[in-house]
Design a protein around this motif. Sequence first.
Motif, PDB file in Angstrom:
ATOM      1  N   GLY A   1       4.577  -0.360 -13.191  1.00 17.21           N
ATOM      2  CA  GLY A   1       3.300  -0.258 -13.893  1.00 17.21           C
ATOM      3  C   GLY A   1       3.409   0.206 -15.333  1.00 17.21           C
ATOM      4  O   GLY A   1       2.612  -0.208 -16.194  1.00 17.21           O
ATOM      5  N   VAL A   2       4.393   1.054 -15.665  1.00 22.18           N
ATOM      6  CA  VAL A   2       4.546   1.514 -17.054  1.00 22.18           C
ATOM      7  C   VAL A   2       5.007   0.346 -17.930  1.00 22.18           C
ATOM      8  O   VAL A   2       4.847   0.368 -19.155  1.00 22.18           O
ATOM      9  N   GLY A   3       5.549  -0.678 -17.294  1.00 18.63           N
ATOM     10  CA  GLY A   3       5.960  -1.889 -18.018  1.00 18.63           C
ATOM     11  C   GLY A   3       4.798  -2.625 -18.670  1.00 18.63           C
ATOM     12  O   GLY A   3       5.004  -3.552 -19.454  1.00 18.63           O
TER      13      GLY A   3
ATOM     14  N   ILE B   1       3.995  11.031 -17.220  1.00 16.03           N
ATOM     15  CA  ILE B   1       2.920  10.825 -18.209  1.00 16.03           C
ATOM     16  C   ILE B   1       1.578  11.286 -17.627  1.00 16.03           C
ATOM     17  O   ILE B   1       0.777  11.951 -18.291  1.00 16.03           O
ATOM     18  N   ASP B   2       1.360  10.947 -16.343  1.00 15.23           N
ATOM     19  CA  ASP B   2       0.085  11.322 -15.699  1.00 15.23           C
ATOM     20  C   ASP B   2      -0.075  12.844 -15.605  1.00 15.23           C
ATOM     21  O   ASP B   2      -1.188  13.369 -15.666  1.00 15.23           O
ATOM     22  N   LYS B   3       1.053  13.559 -15.450  1.00 16.75           N
ATOM     23  CA  LYS B   3       0.961  15.029 -15.376  1.00 16.75           C
ATOM     24  C   LYS B   3       0.473  15.590 -16.709  1.00 16.75           C
ATOM     25  O   LYS B   3      -0.319  16.527 -16.745  1.00 16.75           O
TER      26      LYS B   3
ATOM     27  N   GLY C   1      -1.396   6.700 -18.169  1.00 13.93           N
ATOM     28  CA  GLY C   1      -0.585   5.842 -19.046  1.00 13.93           C
ATOM     29  C   GLY C   1      -1.387   5.039 -20.065  1.00 13.93           C
ATOM     30  O   GLY C   1      -1.090   5.094 -21.273  1.00 13.93           O
ATOM     31  N   PRO C   2      -2.419   4.312 -19.628  1.00 14.83           N
ATOM     32  CA  PRO C   2      -3.173   3.512 -20.606  1.00 14.83           C
ATOM     33  C   PRO C   2      -3.871   4.380 -21.653  1.00 14.83           C
ATOM     34  O   PRO C   2      -4.028   3.957 -22.802  1.00 14.83           O
ATOM     35  N   LYS C   3      -4.260   5.601 -21.255  1.00 14.23           N
ATOM     36  CA  LYS C   3      -4.953   6.495 -22.205  1.00 14.23           C
ATOM     37  C   LYS C   3      -3.971   7.018 -23.245  1.00 14.23           C
ATOM     38  O   LYS C   3      -4.302   7.151 -24.420  1.00 14.23           O
TER      39      LYS C   3
ATOM     40  N   GLY D   1       0.840  -1.202   0.000  1.00 10.49           N
ATOM     41  CA  GLY D   1       0.000   0.000   0.000  1.00 10.49           C
ATOM     42  C   GLY D   1       0.865   1.238   0.000  1.00 10.49           C
ATOM     43  O   GLY D   1       0.741   2.085   0.869  1.00 10.49           O
ATOM     44  N   THR D   2       1.767   1.331  -0.995  1.00  6.12           N
ATOM     45  CA  THR D   2       2.696   2.464  -1.030  1.00  6.12           C
ATOM     46  C   THR D   2       2.071   3.718  -1.626  1.00  6.12           C
ATOM     47  O   THR D   2       2.534   4.817  -1.357  1.00  6.12           O
ATOM     48  N   ALA D   3       1.049   3.538  -2.474  1.00  4.88           N
ATOM     49  CA  ALA D   3       0.460   4.706  -3.137  1.00  4.88           C
ATOM     50  C   ALA D   3      -1.030   4.506  -3.433  1.00  4.88           C
ATOM     51  O   ALA D   3      -1.880   5.081  -2.781  1.00  4.88           O
TER      52      ALA D   3
HETATM   53  P1  ATP Z   1       6.018   3.069  -7.540  1.00  8.73           P
HETATM   54  O1  ATP Z   1       5.900   1.615  -7.862  1.00  8.73           O
HETATM   55  O2  ATP Z   1       7.254   3.715  -8.052  1.00  8.73           O
HETATM   56  O3  ATP Z   1       5.753   3.376  -6.100  1.00  8.73           O
HETATM   57  P2  ATP Z   1       3.291   3.664  -8.465  1.00  8.73           P
HETATM   58  O4  ATP Z   1       2.811   3.059  -7.242  1.00  8.73           O
HETATM   59  O5  ATP Z   1       2.662   4.958  -8.873  1.00  8.73           O
HETATM   60  O6  ATP Z   1       4.881   3.852  -8.362  1.00  8.73           O
HETATM   61  P3  ATP Z   1       2.885   1.508 -10.472  1.00  8.73           P
HETATM   62  O7  ATP Z   1       1.696   0.794  -9.982  1.00  8.73           O
HETATM   63  O8  ATP Z   1       4.143   0.730 -10.653  1.00  8.73           O
HETATM   64  O9  ATP Z   1       3.254   2.812  -9.725  1.00  8.73           O
HETATM   65  O10 ATP Z   1       2.510   2.171 -11.874  1.00  8.73           O
HETATM   66  C1  ATP Z   1       1.477   3.109 -12.027  1.00  8.73           C
HETATM   67  C2  ATP Z   1       1.819   3.968 -13.223  1.00  8.73           C
HETATM   68  O11 ATP Z   1       1.803   3.153 -14.411  1.00  8.73           O
HETATM   69  C3  ATP Z   1       0.861   5.114 -13.467  1.00  8.73           C
HETATM   70  O12 ATP Z   1       1.621   6.293 -13.608  1.00  8.73           O
HETATM   71  C4  ATP Z   1       0.175   4.751 -14.778  1.00  8.73           C
HETATM   72  O13 ATP Z   1      -0.169   5.864 -15.581  1.00  8.73           O
HETATM   73  C5  ATP Z   1       1.240   3.904 -15.461  1.00  8.73           C
HETATM   74  N1  ATP Z   1       0.695   2.982 -16.452  1.00  8.73           N
HETATM   75  C6  ATP Z   1      -0.230   2.011 -16.259  1.00  8.73           C
HETATM   76  N2  ATP Z   1      -0.512   1.389 -17.418  1.00  8.73           N
HETATM   77  C7  ATP Z   1       0.257   1.990 -18.384  1.00  8.73           C
HETATM   78  C8  ATP Z   1       0.411   1.824 -19.789  1.00  8.73           C
HETATM   79  N3  ATP Z   1      -0.278   0.913 -20.457  1.00  8.73           N
HETATM   80  N4  ATP Z   1       1.294   2.626 -20.425  1.00  8.73           N
HETATM   81  C9  ATP Z   1       2.011   3.566 -19.752  1.00  8.73           C
HETATM   82  N5  ATP Z   1       1.898   3.767 -18.436  1.00  8.73           N
HETATM   83  C10 ATP Z   1       1.032   2.997 -17.757  1.00  8.73           C
END
Ligand code: ATP
Length: 334
Positions: free
Chosen positions: A257-259, A164-166, A178-180, A8-10
Amino acid sequence: MRIVGIEGTAWAASAALFDTATDEVIIESDPYQPDSGGIHPREAAEHMGEAIPAVVETVLDRAAETADGDGPAVDGVAFSRGPGLGPCLRIVGTAARALAQTLDVPLVGVNHMVAHLEIGRHGSGFDSPVCLNASGANAHLLGYHNGRYRVLGETMDTGVGNAIDKFTRHVGWTHPGGPKVEAAAEDGEYCDLPYVVKGMDFSFSGIMSAAKDAYDDGVPVEDVCFGLQETIFAMLTEVAERALSLTGTDELVLGGGVGQNQRLREMLAEMCEQRGAAFYAPEPRFLRDNAGMIAVLGARMLAAGDTLAVPDSSVDPNFRPDQVPVTWRDDEES
Ligand code: ATP
C-alpha cells in the motif's frame, strides 16, 4: 480458468474473480475504517465477519453473469493464509473453505506477501525481479533463488506503513496516515531525522520517535512529513539498489500500500534509470490489500496443482514469504 480470491488479512475485506482467458480481474472491496486510533484486531475481525459474505456474493453474481452455462463456473477458491491478524485470517479461512466445498472446487492457500510480489510480476511480464514490498505491516526486499523467494533485507521493527500511521496518530490524524503525510509533505521543507540502514536491514522506530519529538518541539507538521518521506523512502531506495546490485538483477517491482506514494515511486524510478534497470509499479488497486492479487497467484498455484486439503488449510499470522515453496515457476527463471 476462473478463480475466486478472498483477502482479509487486516483492513480490506475483499473478493475477486480472475479469468485467465481474458486476464480480467474484478475486485470488490469493503475497507474497515477505525473511528479513532489504528486498526483494532477485534473490530477488524468483526468487520470481516460482516463484509466478507457480501463481497463474495457480489463477485459470485458477476461470475454467474459472465458464465457460459448455469452457475458461477469457478474452478477454484484462493484465500490469504497469512501473514496478518489472526482473528481476521480465521474468518477468511472459514469463508474460503466453506465456499470451496459448496462449489466443489479446489482450495488454494496464498501467502499474502508473495501475492504482493507476484501481482507485479504478472503486470510487468518481468522474469525474475527483485521486489520491494512496502506495505502497512511489512517492509522487505525479496529475490527468487532455488525455488523460494528469499528475504534479502527487511525491517528490524515495524512495517513502513504502520510506522507512518503511528506518527499520524500522534498528530491526531485519522487512519490511514500515509496519504495525509504525502499531501502535507507537498508544502514542507526538509527536517533532519535519523537514517537507519544496517547492512540490508533497516529500522523505523527511532525515526518515528524523532518525528514525534520534532512535532512536539514545534517543527511544522508539513516539514516533519517532508522529512519523513525523504528519509524513509531514501532508506528503502538504498536497500533496493543494493539488492539489485548483489543479485545482478535488472528488474525491480514495487508492492504494498505504501507503493501508492508518488515520492517513493519517483525515487525508485530514478534509481533504476540511473543503473539501467527496469522498474514497475502496479496500479493502485493492486498495491493496497486486495483480493485480485490473491486470485491471480491462486490461479498460477492451481495450475501447478498446488492446492490444500481442508484439514491442512489452517491460517498462519506469521507466514513468512521464504516459507513458501514456489511451485508455479520454472527453476530456470532463478
Ligand atoms: P500488509 O500488506 O503488510 O499486511 P496492510 O494490510 O496494513 O499490510 P497495505 O494495504 O499494503 O497494508 O497498505 C496500507 C498502508 O499503506 C497504510 O499504512 C497506509 O498508511 C499506507 N499508505 C496508503 N497510501 C499511502 C500513500 N499515498 N503514501 C504512503 N503510505 C500510504
